[in-house]
Design a protein around this motif. Structure first.
Motif, short mmCIF file in Angstrom:
data_model
loop_
_atom_site.label_atom_id
_atom_site.label_comp_id
_atom_site.label_asym_id
_atom_site.label_seq_id
_atom_site.Cartn_x
_atom_site.Cartn_y
_atom_site.Cartn_z
N ARG A 10 -30.66 -23.08 16.01
CA ARG A 10 -29.39 -23.77 16.24
C ARG A 10 -28.21 -22.95 15.73
N TRP A 11 -28.42 -22.28 14.64
CA TRP A 11 -27.32 -21.70 13.88
C TRP A 11 -26.51 -20.62 14.57
N PRO A 12 -27.11 -19.59 15.19
CA PRO A 12 -26.32 -18.47 15.69
C PRO A 12 -25.31 -18.85 16.75
N CYS A 127 -23.30 -10.69 19.88
CA CYS A 127 -24.55 -10.50 19.16
C CYS A 127 -24.38 -11.07 17.77
N VAL A 128 -25.33 -11.88 17.34
CA VAL A 128 -25.24 -12.57 16.05
C VAL A 128 -26.43 -12.18 15.19
N ALA A 129 -26.16 -11.72 13.98
CA ALA A 129 -27.22 -11.36 13.03
C ALA A 129 -27.00 -12.12 11.73
N THR A 130 -28.05 -12.76 11.22
CA THR A 130 -27.96 -13.57 10.02
C THR A 130 -28.90 -13.05 8.95
N ILE A 139 -23.50 -13.68 7.77
CA ILE A 139 -23.59 -13.67 9.23
C ILE A 139 -22.60 -12.65 9.78
N LYS A 140 -23.06 -11.82 10.69
CA LYS A 140 -22.20 -10.85 11.36
C LYS A 140 -22.23 -11.13 12.85
N ILE A 141 -21.05 -11.20 13.46
CA ILE A 141 -20.93 -11.46 14.89
C ILE A 141 -20.08 -10.35 15.51
N SER A 142 -20.54 -9.78 16.60
CA SER A 142 -19.77 -8.74 17.28
C SER A 142 -19.93 -8.87 18.78
N ALA A 143 -18.92 -8.42 19.50
CA ALA A 143 -18.94 -8.49 20.96
C ALA A 143 -20.02 -7.58 21.51
N CYS A 144 -20.80 -8.11 22.47
CA CYS A 144 -21.84 -7.34 23.18
C CYS A 144 -21.62 -7.50 24.67
N SER A 145 -20.46 -7.15 25.12
CA SER A 145 -20.02 -7.45 26.48
C SER A 145 -20.92 -6.87 27.55
N ASN A 146 -21.45 -5.69 27.36
CA ASN A 146 -22.19 -5.00 28.42
C ASN A 146 -23.59 -5.55 28.66
N ARG A 147 -24.02 -6.50 27.88
CA ARG A 147 -25.39 -7.01 28.03
C ARG A 147 -25.51 -8.12 29.08
N VAL A 148 -24.36 -8.60 29.59
CA VAL A 148 -24.37 -9.69 30.56
C VAL A 148 -23.38 -9.37 31.68
N ALA A 149 -23.74 -9.66 32.92
CA ALA A 149 -22.83 -9.45 34.05
C ALA A 149 -21.59 -10.33 33.90
N LYS A 150 -20.45 -9.81 34.33
CA LYS A 150 -19.20 -10.54 34.21
C LYS A 150 -19.12 -11.69 35.20
N ASP A 151 -18.41 -12.75 34.80
CA ASP A 151 -18.09 -13.86 35.67
C ASP A 151 -16.71 -13.60 36.25
N ALA A 152 -16.60 -13.52 37.56
CA ALA A 152 -15.34 -13.17 38.22
C ALA A 152 -14.24 -14.20 37.98
N ASN A 153 -14.62 -15.41 37.59
CA ASN A 153 -13.63 -16.47 37.38
C ASN A 153 -13.10 -16.51 35.95
N ALA A 160 -14.38 -7.79 19.68
CA ALA A 160 -14.33 -8.89 18.72
C ALA A 160 -15.29 -8.61 17.57
N GLU A 161 -14.88 -8.95 16.36
CA GLU A 161 -15.71 -8.82 15.17
C GLU A 161 -15.45 -10.03 14.28
N SER A 162 -16.52 -10.60 13.73
CA SER A 162 -16.37 -11.77 12.87
C SER A 162 -17.50 -11.82 11.87
N SER A 163 -17.27 -12.51 10.76
CA SER A 163 -18.33 -12.66 9.76
C SER A 163 -18.12 -13.92 8.94
N TRP A 164 -19.23 -14.48 8.46
CA TRP A 164 -19.24 -15.61 7.54
C TRP A 164 -20.02 -15.20 6.29
N LEU A 165 -19.57 -15.67 5.13
CA LEU A 165 -20.31 -15.52 3.89
C LEU A 165 -20.29 -16.86 3.16
N ILE A 166 -21.46 -17.44 2.95
CA ILE A 166 -21.60 -18.70 2.21
C ILE A 166 -22.33 -18.36 0.91
N GLU A 167 -21.67 -18.58 -0.22
CA GLU A 167 -22.25 -18.15 -1.49
C GLU A 167 -21.98 -19.14 -2.61
#
Length: 221
Positions: A10-12, A127-130, A139-153, A160-167
């Protein structure tokens, strides 16, 4: 920690949505950047501290968030990973789905973010790595745009780069969040940067309410 690992399916997805708070640029009532509380008052009052910082080679700012909770670390994790509540605390989220699970800690996720006219809705592939340890969840999150075909709409976000730290910190749980995103298309840079604190605070404050009201009895995992 084992309960946290069992909830990875559920988490990623939720972590991927954290990046999209940077896209919430069109909320009404914004009056500019608010004065930030000090680290000491933040800890004592459990309020949210939000700041902006520059990013190398980008005109778009990074948003940095810190807040504290008196709830246990595992419960904080479970609240944030409750997908049924995600759309309640992230505005403009149209849909989110896991496209592929590479392992128990690595996932590919697709999010679609609604934008009012004249902006086209955005698509974000991440891409999400925990990583779990005794006192921290990273948690590290980064854009992995090339892994999926684009939606024309949709407009595809490619940076994009993002991260969470719960401590655990001195009897409290500290939640730190960083996010940077290039929204793609023709989004005005000045407007984007001006709205980051306001829009992020609105989403995080909703999340904090959910965490404060949470009880272990509400979660079977």
């Amino acid at each position: 920690m084992s309960a946290d690992r069992n909830n990875l399916a559920r988490w990623p997805i939720v972590y991927a949505t954290t990046i999209i708070s940077c896209l919430l640029l069109w909320l009404p009532g914004c009056s500019g950047l608010q004065k930030q509380p000090t680290a000491t008052s933040d800890k004592l009052s459990l309020k949210t501290n939000i700041q902006l910082s520059a990013v190398a080679n980008s005109p778009f700012k990074q948003v940095n968030v810190q807040f504290y909770s008196s709830q246990p670390k595992q419960l904080v994790f479970r609240v944030i990973s409750d997908l049924s509540k995600t759309v309640d605390w992230f505005d403009n989220l149209a849909s989110i789905e896991t496209l592929q699970a590479y392992s128990n800690t690595e996932f590919l996720v697709r999010s679609v973010i609604n934008s009012p006219w004249p902006f086209t809705a955005r698509e974000l592939i991440t891409c999400v790595a925990t990583d779990f340890s005794k006192h921290q969840t990273r948690i590290k999150i980064s854009a992995c745009s090339n892994r999926v075909a684009k939606d024309a709409n949709l407009v595809r976000i490619t940076q994009a780069e993002s991260s969470w730290l719960i401590e655990e910190k001195s009897g409290l749980v500290k939640i730190s969040y960083k996010a940077w995103i290039d929204p793609a298309g023709k989004v005005p840079i000045a407007l984007f940067n001006q709205q980051l604190v306001y829009s992020t605070r609105k989403s995080i404050d909703k999340l904090r309410i959910l965490i404060a009201k949470a009880s272990p009895e509400n979660y079977s995992y």
